[in-house]
Write a protein that holds these residues in place. Sequence first.
Motif, PDB file in Angstrom:
ATOM      1  N   LEU A 146      52.758   3.827 -32.121  1.00  0.00           N
ATOM      2  CA  LEU A 146      52.506   2.409 -32.390  1.00  0.00           C
ATOM      3  C   LEU A 146      53.409   1.940 -33.533  1.00  0.00           C
ATOM      4  N   THR A 147      54.683   1.802 -33.239  1.00  0.00           N
ATOM      5  CA  THR A 147      55.618   1.253 -34.223  1.00  0.00           C
ATOM      6  C   THR A 147      55.469  -0.272 -34.266  1.00  0.00           C
ATOM      7  N   ASN A 148      56.105  -0.891 -35.250  1.00  0.00           N
ATOM      8  CA  ASN A 148      56.046  -2.354 -35.345  1.00  0.00           C
ATOM      9  C   ASN A 148      56.631  -3.022 -34.103  1.00  0.00           C
ATOM     10  N   ALA A 149      57.675  -2.431 -33.550  1.00  0.00           N
ATOM     11  CA  ALA A 149      58.284  -2.992 -32.340  1.00  0.00           C
ATOM     12  C   ALA A 149      57.327  -2.926 -31.153  1.00  0.00           C
ATOM     13  N   VAL A 150      56.610  -1.810 -31.024  1.00  0.00           N
ATOM     14  CA  VAL A 150      55.635  -1.668 -29.934  1.00  0.00           C
ATOM     15  C   VAL A 150      54.492  -2.650 -30.112  1.00  0.00           C
ATOM     16  N   VAL A 151      54.005  -2.806 -31.352  1.00  0.00           N
ATOM     17  CA  VAL A 151      52.926  -3.762 -31.629  1.00  0.00           C
ATOM     18  C   VAL A 151      53.366  -5.181 -31.278  1.00  0.00           C
ATOM     19  N   ALA A 152      54.602  -5.534 -31.640  1.00  0.00           N
ATOM     20  CA  ALA A 152      55.116  -6.871 -31.328  1.00  0.00           C
ATOM     21  C   ALA A 152      55.204  -7.088 -29.817  1.00  0.00           C
ATOM     22  N   LYS A 153      55.639  -6.062 -29.082  1.00  0.00           N
ATOM     23  CA  LYS A 153      55.739  -6.179 -27.622  1.00  0.00           C
ATOM     24  C   LYS A 153      54.352  -6.323 -26.989  1.00  0.00           C
ATOM     25  N   ILE A 154      53.386  -5.561 -27.488  1.00  0.00           N
ATOM     26  CA  ILE A 154      52.014  -5.680 -26.973  1.00  0.00           C
ATOM     27  C   ILE A 154      51.475  -7.087 -27.233  1.00  0.00           C
ATOM     28  N   GLY A 155      51.678  -7.575 -28.461  1.00  0.00           N
ATOM     29  CA  GLY A 155      51.214  -8.920 -28.800  1.00  0.00           C
ATOM     30  C   GLY A 155      51.867  -9.983 -27.938  1.00  0.00           C
ATOM     31  N   LEU A 156      53.174  -9.851 -27.710  1.00  0.00           N
ATOM     32  CA  LEU A 156      53.891 -10.818 -26.878  1.00  0.00           C
ATOM     33  C   LEU A 156      53.394 -10.774 -25.434  1.00  0.00           C
ATOM     34  N   ALA A 157      53.147  -9.580 -24.915  1.00  0.00           N
ATOM     35  CA  ALA A 157      52.640  -9.444 -23.546  1.00  0.00           C
ATOM     36  C   ALA A 157      51.265 -10.085 -23.400  1.00  0.00           C
ATOM     37  N   VAL A 158      50.408  -9.889 -24.399  1.00  0.00           N
ATOM     38  CA  VAL A 158      49.063 -10.480 -24.367  1.00  0.00           C
ATOM     39  C   VAL A 158      49.147 -12.005 -24.372  1.00  0.00           C
ATOM     40  N   GLU A 161      47.943  -7.811 -48.994  1.00  0.00           N
ATOM     41  CA  GLU A 161      48.073  -6.381 -49.276  1.00  0.00           C
ATOM     42  C   GLU A 161      49.157  -5.751 -48.404  1.00  0.00           C
ATOM     43  N   ALA A 162      50.240  -5.331 -48.999  1.00  0.00           N
ATOM     44  CA  ALA A 162      51.344  -4.716 -48.246  1.00  0.00           C
ATOM     45  C   ALA A 162      50.924  -3.400 -47.601  1.00  0.00           C
ATOM     46  N   SER A 163      49.956  -2.700 -48.201  1.00  0.00           N
ATOM     47  CA  SER A 163      49.511  -1.417 -47.650  1.00  0.00           C
ATOM     48  C   SER A 163      48.768  -1.586 -46.321  1.00  0.00           C
ATOM     49  N   LEU A 164      48.349  -2.820 -46.000  1.00  0.00           N
ATOM     50  CA  LEU A 164      47.637  -3.079 -44.758  1.00  0.00           C
ATOM     51  C   LEU A 164      48.565  -3.579 -43.645  1.00  0.00           C
ATOM     52  N   HIS A 165      49.861  -3.525 -43.894  1.00  0.00           N
ATOM     53  CA  HIS A 165      50.808  -3.971 -42.874  1.00  0.00           C
ATOM     54  C   HIS A 165      51.071  -2.830 -41.903  1.00  0.00           C
ATOM     55  N   GLY A 166      50.066  -2.597 -41.059  1.00  0.00           N
ATOM     56  CA  GLY A 166      50.149  -1.537 -40.066  1.00  0.00           C
ATOM     57  C   GLY A 166      49.621  -2.007 -38.732  1.00  0.00           C
ATOM     58  N   PRO A 167      49.738  -1.167 -37.678  1.00  0.00           N
ATOM     59  CA  PRO A 167      49.382  -1.585 -36.314  1.00  0.00           C
ATOM     60  C   PRO A 167      47.974  -2.154 -36.179  1.00  0.00           C
ATOM     61  N   MET A 168      46.953  -1.422 -36.663  1.00  0.00           N
ATOM     62  CA  MET A 168      45.581  -1.883 -36.480  1.00  0.00           C
ATOM     63  C   MET A 168      45.351  -3.232 -37.149  1.00  0.00           C
ATOM     64  N   TYR A 169      45.937  -3.411 -38.327  1.00  0.00           N
ATOM     65  CA  TYR A 169      45.715  -4.660 -39.077  1.00  0.00           C
ATOM     66  C   TYR A 169      46.492  -5.825 -38.467  1.00  0.00           C
ATOM     67  N   TYR A 170      47.628  -5.520 -37.858  1.00  0.00           N
ATOM     68  CA  TYR A 170      48.329  -6.577 -37.114  1.00  0.00           C
ATOM     69  C   TYR A 170      47.482  -7.030 -35.926  1.00  0.00           C
ATOM     70  N   PHE A 171      46.870  -6.074 -35.232  1.00  0.00           N
ATOM     71  CA  PHE A 171      45.994  -6.433 -34.119  1.00  0.00           C
ATOM     72  C   PHE A 171      44.786  -7.227 -34.613  1.00  0.00           C
ATOM     73  N   LEU A 172      44.254  -6.846 -35.776  1.00  0.00           N
ATOM     74  CA  LEU A 172      43.128  -7.588 -36.343  1.00  0.00           C
ATOM     75  C   LEU A 172      43.527  -9.026 -36.677  1.00  0.00           C
ATOM     76  N   CYS A 173      44.735  -9.219 -37.154  1.00  0.00           N
ATOM     77  CA  CYS A 173      45.215 -10.578 -37.443  1.00  0.00           C
ATOM     78  C   CYS A 173      45.367 -11.385 -36.151  1.00  0.00           C
ATOM     79  N   MET A 174      45.895 -10.746 -35.107  1.00  0.00           N
ATOM     80  CA  MET A 174      45.978 -11.428 -33.811  1.00  0.00           C
ATOM     81  C   MET A 174      44.586 -11.832 -33.328  1.00  0.00           C
ATOM     82  N   LEU A 175      43.625 -10.918 -33.488  1.00  0.00           N
ATOM     83  CA  LEU A 175      42.257 -11.200 -33.072  1.00  0.00           C
ATOM     84  C   LEU A 175      41.660 -12.343 -33.890  1.00  0.00           C
ATOM     85  N   ALA A 176      41.948 -12.370 -35.191  1.00  0.00           N
ATOM     86  CA  ALA A 176      41.431 -13.428 -36.058  1.00  0.00           C
ATOM     87  C   ALA A 176      41.973 -14.797 -35.654  1.00  0.00           C
TER      88      ALA A 176
END
Length: 332
Positions: free
Chosen positions: A156-168, A72-87
């Motif tokens: 929470l832009t895509n760039a910020v989400v990517a940086k948070i994920g990389l830091a984690v 679902e392209a409509s779910l390509h947002g910050p919270m759902y990216y974090f949920l994918c990382m968690l999964a």
Amino acid sequence: MQQTPFCLRVAHFTPYSMSGPNTTDFTNPSTFILLGIPGLERAHVWISIPFCTMYIIAILGNFTILFIVKREASLHGPMYYFLCMLAVTDLVLSTSILPKTLSIFWFNSREIDFSACLTQMYFINCFLPMESGILVALAFDRYVAICDPLRHSTILTNAVVAKIGLAVVLRGIMLSLPFPFLARQWPYCRTNIIPHTHCENIAVVKLACADIRVSNYYGLFVLISEIGLDVLFITMSYTRIVRAVFSLPTKDARLKTLGTCISHLCVILAFYIPGLFSLLTQRFGHNVPLHFHVLMANMYPLVPPMLNPIIYGVRTRQIRDRLLRLFTHKGT
């Protein structure tokens, strides 16, 4: 011909270091023996039923989250990216422990190679703080969404989400590297039997016949610097969220948002309480029954991966709607 005793067959010892005239020869086992849950060996088959059930739910649930968000392209947002990382973290964390645990319960397959034991130790110590970091990111996402919704997309832009994920990820990888290296350098001349279902760091290094204070101090440092700070940030985020919830204009909005926050906090507590209990009792809880400790040590890599897809995924309206649409579409 005389047979080799069982204890020597399962623990092939190789020289660890050369000794001088007045020193002791230390040896390292090439394999460790995992006992499972000491004192509950007769119940292993029965204990395996809920363990296996939770593992299957965790695998199916987390793969479902990944599939729906990718589809679902409509779910390509910050919270759902974090949920994918968690999964992904949940899948790796549970799979690094449960298959070996179930093989002990079902097939009495207790041996684990020394290198495989250290690898399992590393994955556990690496992905536990990753999961903790992602829970902090999700708490921050919820804080911004509730307390400052108009700026959510700009903060929470895509760039910020990517940086948070990389830091984690980098934090988990770097701070976990010393654990297997420290464990490898210790001499294990007492026994190669680990009273556990998996190679938990402190359970392994306790077998060393050496001063392991470096491992203990580093473990406490990681516990405070990673988990302690994460718990502090999550507490601060949800404290502000609760304050914002009670300032909402309608009772229905307050109850709905508060219900979501409570369910999230239940998952967070299900991760941190057993984990902190296990880490602290290994070091200080000498009066805690061993079987109870081992059972609790299996809860934090098993229960949260099962609950996360349900609480963060199915209870999220957008994911639930896509999941229902997917099944209804297939049904027609």
